[in-house]
Design a protein around this motif. Structure first.
Motif, PDB file in Angstrom:
ATOM      1  N   GLU A 131      -3.507  -5.268   3.261  1.00  0.00           N
ATOM      2  CA  GLU A 131      -3.618  -3.969   2.781  1.00  0.00           C
ATOM      3  C   GLU A 131      -5.214  -3.856   2.553  1.00  0.00           C
ATOM      4  OE1 GLU A 131      -4.263  -0.648   0.492  1.00  0.00           O
ATOM      5  OE2 GLU A 131      -4.414  -2.779  -0.295  1.00  0.00           O
ATOM      6  N   GLN A 132      -5.590  -4.719   2.014  1.00  0.00           N
ATOM      7  CA  GLN A 132      -7.258  -4.636   1.572  1.00  0.00           C
ATOM      8  C   GLN A 132      -8.081  -4.816   2.769  1.00  0.00           C
ATOM      9  OE1 GLN A 132      -7.971  -7.831  -1.302  1.00  0.00           O
ATOM     10  NE2 GLN A 132      -6.795  -6.729  -2.920  1.00  0.00           N
ATOM     11  N   VAL A 133      -7.594  -5.555   3.633  1.00  0.00           N
ATOM     12  CA  VAL A 133      -8.366  -5.734   5.000  1.00  0.00           C
ATOM     13  C   VAL A 133      -8.190  -4.288   5.749  1.00  0.00           C
ATOM     14  CG1 VAL A 133      -8.323  -6.785   7.304  1.00  0.00           C
ATOM     15  CG2 VAL A 133      -8.332  -8.157   5.141  1.00  0.00           C
ATOM     16  N   SER A 134      -7.188  -3.678   5.687  1.00  0.00           N
ATOM     17  CA  SER A 134      -7.001  -2.599   6.525  1.00  0.00           C
ATOM     18  C   SER A 134      -7.580  -1.434   5.627  1.00  0.00           C
ATOM     19  CB  SER A 134      -5.376  -2.013   6.478  1.00  0.00           C
ATOM     20  OG  SER A 134      -5.179  -0.999   7.028  1.00  0.00           O
ATOM     21  N   SER A 135      -7.753  -1.400   4.440  1.00  0.00           N
ATOM     22  CA  SER A 135      -8.679  -0.298   3.874  1.00  0.00           C
ATOM     23  C   SER A 135     -10.144  -0.552   4.061  1.00  0.00           C
ATOM     24  CB  SER A 135      -8.521  -0.521   2.409  1.00  0.00           C
ATOM     25  OG  SER A 135      -7.373  -0.159   2.133  1.00  0.00           O
ATOM     26  N   THR A 136     -10.617  -1.713   4.185  1.00  0.00           N
ATOM     27  CA  THR A 136     -11.772  -2.223   4.333  1.00  0.00           C
ATOM     28  C   THR A 136     -12.264  -1.727   5.695  1.00  0.00           C
ATOM     29  OG1 THR A 136     -11.812  -4.054   2.921  1.00  0.00           O
ATOM     30  CG2 THR A 136     -13.666  -3.930   4.660  1.00  0.00           C
ATOM     31  N   GLN A 137     -11.441  -1.947   6.772  1.00  0.00           N
ATOM     32  CA  GLN A 137     -11.670  -1.502   8.213  1.00  0.00           C
ATOM     33  C   GLN A 137     -11.675  -0.057   8.138  1.00  0.00           C
ATOM     34  OE1 GLN A 137      -8.939  -3.129  10.876  1.00  0.00           O
ATOM     35  NE2 GLN A 137      -9.635  -2.447  12.728  1.00  0.00           N
ATOM     36  N   GLY A 172       0.714  -1.172   0.003  1.00  0.00           N
ATOM     37  CA  GLY A 172       0.021  -0.028  -0.019  1.00  0.00           C
ATOM     38  C   GLY A 172       1.008   1.161  -0.123  1.00  0.00           C
ATOM     39  N   PRO A 173       0.143   2.411  -0.125  1.00  0.00           N
ATOM     40  CA  PRO A 173       0.913   3.709  -0.316  1.00  0.00           C
ATOM     41  C   PRO A 173       1.550   4.145   1.088  1.00  0.00           C
ATOM     42  CG  PRO A 173      -1.467   4.036  -1.127  1.00  0.00           C
ATOM     43  CD  PRO A 173      -1.345   2.728  -0.432  1.00  0.00           C
ATOM     44  N   ASP A 174       1.310   3.315   2.055  1.00  0.00           N
ATOM     45  CA  ASP A 174       1.969   3.781   3.432  1.00  0.00           C
ATOM     46  C   ASP A 174       3.629   3.322   2.948  1.00  0.00           C
ATOM     47  OD1 ASP A 174       0.505   5.225   4.782  1.00  0.00           O
ATOM     48  OD2 ASP A 174      -0.339   3.424   6.027  1.00  0.00           O
ATOM     49  N   ALA A 175       3.837   1.960   2.581  1.00  0.00           N
ATOM     50  CA  ALA A 175       5.053   1.390   2.133  1.00  0.00           C
ATOM     51  C   ALA A 175       5.776   2.047   0.947  1.00  0.00           C
ATOM     52  CB  ALA A 175       5.027  -0.102   1.799  1.00  0.00           C
ATOM     53  N   THR A 176       4.933   2.416   0.027  1.00  0.00           N
ATOM     54  CA  THR A 176       5.601   3.061  -1.152  1.00  0.00           C
ATOM     55  C   THR A 176       6.134   4.370  -0.810  1.00  0.00           C
ATOM     56  OG1 THR A 176       3.696   3.995  -1.984  1.00  0.00           O
ATOM     57  CG2 THR A 176       4.429   1.750  -2.782  1.00  0.00           C
ATOM     58  N   SER A 177       5.700   5.027   0.074  1.00  0.00           N
ATOM     59  CA  SER A 177       6.158   6.288   0.551  1.00  0.00           C
ATOM     60  C   SER A 177       7.588   6.167   1.181  1.00  0.00           C
ATOM     61  CB  SER A 177       5.143   7.016   1.634  1.00  0.00           C
ATOM     62  OG  SER A 177       4.756   6.454   2.565  1.00  0.00           O
ATOM     63  N   CYS A 178       7.814   5.022   1.523  1.00  0.00           N
ATOM     64  CA  CYS A 178       9.263   4.872   2.258  1.00  0.00           C
ATOM     65  C   CYS A 178      10.149   4.571   1.013  1.00  0.00           C
ATOM     66  CB  CYS A 178       9.017   3.600   3.335  1.00  0.00           C
ATOM     67  SG  CYS A 178       8.118   3.806   4.560  1.00  0.00           S
ATOM     68  N   LEU A 179      10.099   4.730   0.027  1.00  0.00           N
ATOM     69  CA  LEU A 179      11.120   4.762  -0.930  1.00  0.00           C
ATOM     70  C   LEU A 179      11.361   6.057  -1.423  1.00  0.00           C
ATOM     71  CD1 LEU A 179       9.551   1.552  -3.134  1.00  0.00           C
ATOM     72  CD2 LEU A 179      11.773   1.392  -1.940  1.00  0.00           C
ATOM     73  N   PHE A 180      12.407   6.188  -1.823  1.00  0.00           N
ATOM     74  CA  PHE A 180      12.783   7.676  -2.312  1.00  0.00           C
ATOM     75  C   PHE A 180      12.826   7.608  -3.844  1.00  0.00           C
ATOM     76  CE2 PHE A 180      17.070   5.538  -1.154  1.00  0.00           C
ATOM     77  CZ  PHE A 180      17.555   5.519  -2.182  1.00  0.00           C
ATOM     78  N   LEU A 181      12.291   6.574  -4.484  1.00  0.00           N
ATOM     79  CA  LEU A 181      11.931   6.618  -5.997  1.00  0.00           C
ATOM     80  C   LEU A 181      10.499   5.993  -5.962  1.00  0.00           C
ATOM     81  CD1 LEU A 181      15.184   4.656  -7.369  1.00  0.00           C
ATOM     82  CD2 LEU A 181      14.542   7.008  -7.533  1.00  0.00           C
ATOM     83  N   PRO A 182       9.847   6.439  -7.111  1.00  0.00           N
ATOM     84  CA  PRO A 182       8.456   6.024  -7.329  1.00  0.00           C
ATOM     85  C   PRO A 182       8.368   4.452  -7.419  1.00  0.00           C
ATOM     86  CG  PRO A 182       8.869   7.706  -8.643  1.00  0.00           C
ATOM     87  CD  PRO A 182      10.369   7.270  -8.043  1.00  0.00           C
ATOM     88  N   ALA A 183       7.539   3.767  -6.619  1.00  0.00           N
ATOM     89  CA  ALA A 183       7.623   2.341  -6.567  1.00  0.00           C
ATOM     90  C   ALA A 183       7.236   1.739  -7.888  1.00  0.00           C
ATOM     91  CB  ALA A 183       6.467   1.748  -5.428  1.00  0.00           C
ATOM     92  N   HIS A 184       6.385   2.275  -8.677  1.00  0.00           N
ATOM     93  CA  HIS A 184       6.159   1.600 -10.072  1.00  0.00           C
ATOM     94  C   HIS A 184       7.239   1.812 -11.025  1.00  0.00           C
ATOM     95  CE1 HIS A 184       4.682   5.753 -10.137  1.00  0.00           C
ATOM     96  NE2 HIS A 184       4.841   5.891 -11.521  1.00  0.00           N
TER      97      HIS A 184
END
Length: 679
Positions: free
Chosen positions: A312-318, A135-147
């Motif tokens: 991540e999907q469970v977290s978003s649903t919650q 999820g985006p919380d993890a991708t924000s920890c990279l200093f390059l775009p994850a994709h």
């Protein structure tokens, strides 16, 4: 890349590798019948069988896992590469029975040398896939775009791959100096590839550290991994992402070990101790790779990636349920907020570039680029100068992307801004490298006496020192650009400072080179007057820029280099001041200064080289027997029997004309074939 492009790439690498093996070093290994052993030693059948058994078993296990866990296409890279490695060991046995077979050696060497490139690509994909699944919380920890992580590093591998191929191509010629240069080019490709992979490993470590520090709900999974309870052959999901990160890190250790071994082996030569001692190959190449990739058999990545995605999907649903059953998850909401903030900030560059100047600049650079490529092909394709038209092509691409960025919908997109900014900032490094290449070649072409006495530093160190200086400052600037792309203001400011250091170092290095160039000209004019006034001086009215005819007036190329240096220094000083003001400073946000002090000086400098294509001057300086034809009696130099003293006397006029009437004539010269390192 298309299948046909990939096939050409593989075949080129195989041919380059064979060329290196055939010509870079002395091979004394022979069979009992006196036939040369191309590999330099006789491969062990027993060790090859062990390699087949180990890699084959891991390959079968990986394919079984692939079918059992949903046939994830991103795992095919690893599976196919493991098959290729197994085939490589099989071909090693086939080669054992025919040691002088060039075809057998090519096939074996190609599979064992190139297959590990896919292992690197697999690890790149693992980090990208895992971070996005979390999820985006993890991708924000990279200093390059994850994709873009996989794309960036895979293209880094492709570029270094081509460097190795180019180095191998140089070794295919008969000139010992070019063979040596080719070896260094290929070795540089291997070194840069290792540096790139070390950078990736650092990115992985930073990702792991940032996630644990910033996001407690990710740092401590509800179902942590327990080694004793882990079912290695199950297809159930695993909900602890940390395990996969550690597996990738361990595989990085194996890959780095293998890469370091290959660099040391290569630096010794294809018939050095490491290359001809089979035990080192198995201990420092085959074994680390097998251990690194076999880890994925027991810790199959899709189980961890799909587990992270489900969490991540469970977290978003919650999150949606806690906010009144909202249909939009928290990441979509956060993404919308980020988009709104980006729109409020405005264009990333601080302004929207005007389209008309971009079109004009692209057209001007394109004309000069086409002229360079035309001259390149008409003068025998001098590969030592290919860096110049490639750099110009990148500049054209940079202005095209600048035009694309100027469209309203793209002005806030980092993925559009970064490519054009990087191309326009880093491509001029190739222009500096061009000047570094041309000056020592000009000195050698003017004779041994000039080469020894006209330079401030020994000519043999000149090219190496400045090229390595250029490479170092290039990577410093590239690192600064990567930090600027991190997104946070703190990292962006740090990136600006790092880039400023690279620009200052590059400017100082080039100023020192310019001093050497000026001193060279002064010493030639003061001490070598017979070289100052050639018999056929350059005249603008009679000069055809598009022709391939030799030009014997060295002063034309020298003064072009002087103008080049002035233009590049103007550009470097501008970039340094711009960087010092910051990304949102006055110079950076007013594009008129960019065109006046960056694009225009560089275009003038490089267009002058397109006007007087350097190989024409070198061909003109070596029309006869490798000696500069500055005397009207230069035809006497074609006489094989003359000693160097006689030839020097003919230049200085110390011998009469009794030798001039014997019918000697210059031998035909094939344009573009001159190599100043022979003289």
């Amino acid at each position: 890349m298309t299948a046909s492009t990939s096939l050409r790439l593989v075949l080129l690498a195989a041919a380059s590798s064979v060329a290196l093996a055939a010509s870079a070093d002395v091979n004394t290994a022979t069979t009992a019948d006196g036939e040369r052993i191309i590999a330099g030693y006789t491969p062990s059948v027993a060790l090859s069988c062990v390699g087949i058994a180990l890699f084959g078993a891991s390959t079968v296990a990986l394919w079984l896992e692939w079918f059992r866990t949903g046939r994830k296409r991103y795992m095919l890279t690893l599976n196919i590469a493991m098959i290729c490695m197994t085939v490589g060991f099989i071909l090693r046995i086939v080669y054992h029975s025919n040691l002088d077979s060039l075809g057998g050696y090519i096939a074996m060497y190609m599979f064992l040398l190139l297959s590990p490139c896919a292992f690197l690509a697999h690890n790149y994909l693992m980090l990208s896939r895992l971070s996005r699944a979390m999820g985006p919380d993890a991708t924000s920890c990279l200093f390059l775009p994850a994709h873009h992580v996989g794309t960036i590093f895979i293209w880094s591998d492709v570029i270094t791959f081509w460097m190795q191929a180019a180095g191998g191509g140089l070794t295919a010629v008969d000139n010992p100096s070019l063979v040596k240069a080719g070896k260094y080019v290929a070795l540089a490709g291997l070194c840069i590839q290792l540096v790139s992979y070390l950078f990736f490993t650092s990115l992985l470590i930073v990702f792991y550290s940032n996630v644990r520090r910033r996001h407690a709900h990710l740092a401590h999974p509800a179902q942590p991994f327990r080694f004793g309870a882990h079912k290695f052959w199950s297809n159930s999901m695993v909900y602890d992402w940390r395990t996969l990160v550690w597996v990738v890190l361990l595989s990085c250790v194996g890959v780095i070990t293998r890469s370091a071994f290959r660099i040391v082996e290569y630096s010794e030569g294809y018939y050095g101790k490491l290359a001809t001692s089979e035990g080192y190959f198995y201990l420092l190449d085959a074994l680390p790779l097998w251990l690194a990739m076999t880890l994925y058999v027991f810790f199959y990545p899709p189980r961890f990636i799909e587990g992270a995605r489900e969490l991540e999907q469970v977290s978003s649903t919650q999150y949606a349920l806690e906010n009144g059953g909202a249909t939009v998850d928290r990441y979509t909401t956060e993404s919308s907020e980020k988009t709104s903030r980006a729109e409020e900030r405005g264009p990333i560059a601080g302004f929207v570039p005007k389209q008309a100047p971009s079109v004009v600049a692209a057209a001007l650079y394109l004309l000069s680029t086409c002229s360079m490529w035309l001259s390149f092909h008409r003068t025998g394709r001098p590969w030592w100068l290919v860096v110049l038209p490639i750099g110009m092509t990148c500049m054209v691409a940079g202005f095209v992307l600048r035009f694309y960025y100027s469209m309203d919908e793209n002005a806030t997109k980092l993925s559009v801004y970064l490519p054009f900014y990087a191309l326009l900032l880093l491509s001029p490094c190739t222009f500096l490298a061009t000047d570094y290449i041309l000056l020592p070649r000009l000195g050698r072409a003017m004779g041994e006496e000039v080469a020894k006495t006209a330079f401030l530093v020994p000519i043999r160190f000149l090219l190496r020192f400045f090229i390595w200086s250029d490479v170092t400052t290039f990577f410093i600037q590239m690192s600064g650009g990567g930090l600027m792309a991190a997104g946070s203001s703190k990292m962006s400011n740090l990136g600006t400072k790092v880039m400023l250091v690279g620009l200052v170092a590059q400017t100082l290095s080039f100023i020192f080179f310019t001093v050497i160039l000026v001193v060279f000209g002064l010493r030639v004019y003061r001490n070598h007057m017979h070289l100052v006034r050639p018999t056929e001086p350059w005249r603008p009215t009679r000069f055809n820029p598009l022709a391939a005819a030799p030009v014997s007036d060295w002063r034309l190329l020298y003064w072009i280099l002087v103008v080049n240096c002035v233009c590049i220094i103007v550009r470097s000083i501008f970039r340094t001041i711009e960087s010092a003001q910051g990304h949102d400073g006055y110079l950076a946000t007013h594009e008129g200064y960019f065109y006046m002090f960056d694009a225009l000086p560089l275009w003038i400098a490089m267009t002058l080289l397109a006007y007087c294509w350097p190989p024409r001057v070198f061909d003109g300086l070596t029309l006869v027997d490798g000696v500069s034809p500055f005397s009207n009696r230069h035809v006497a130099f074609a006489h094989v029997g003359r000693t160097p003293e006689d030839r020097r006397a003919m230049v200085y006029g110390e011998i009469g004309d009794e030798h001039d009437g014997k019918g000697w004539a210059p031998e035909p010269v094939k344009l573009g074939t001159y190599d100043s390192y022979r003289h």
